[in-house]
Design a protein around this motif. Structure first.
Motif: not given
Length: 117
Positions: A1-30
């Protein structure tokens, strides 16, 4: 592993937004996203992710599957939710991941949905 950042920990999210649009009531969203430690020191999460409601109601709980990450390691955040009649309409949740990342200790993921009969 080669760090992208040195000098401490760094959190990187793989996705920052989800838009599920219209969802039917009583459905499950994960919603699942990954947090990776791209730094060179241990990253830890100060608590479970916090879910804030911007619009709508009934914030679900989010869970992270690991509380500490060595450099190069990843963890998954899971959030499952459902709405029913009376809870229709737009929902806007913000999932806040809080860690010991000195530059961005609080990172946010937007989760949008519009519940319909």
């Amino acid at each position: 592993y080669v760090p992208e950042f040195t000098g401490g920990p760094r959190a990187q999210l793989n996705q920052t937004a989800f838009d599920y649009g219209d969802v039917k009531n009583n459905s499950t969203v994960e919603t699942v996203f990954t947090v990776k430690n791209v730094g060179d020191r241990q990253l830890y999460f100060k608590r479970e992710p916090v879910v804030a409601v911007v619009e709508g109601c009934c914030p679900p709980q989010a869970h992270i599957d690991r509380s500490e990450l060595m450099p190069g390691e990843s963890a998954e955040v899971h959030m499952t939710f459902s709405m029913h009649e009376g809870m229709d309409g737009p929902h806007d949740f913000r999932v806040k991941v809080i860690s010991n990342d000195a530059q961005e200790p609080e990172q946010e993921v937007t989760v949008l949905s519009n519940w319909v009969p």
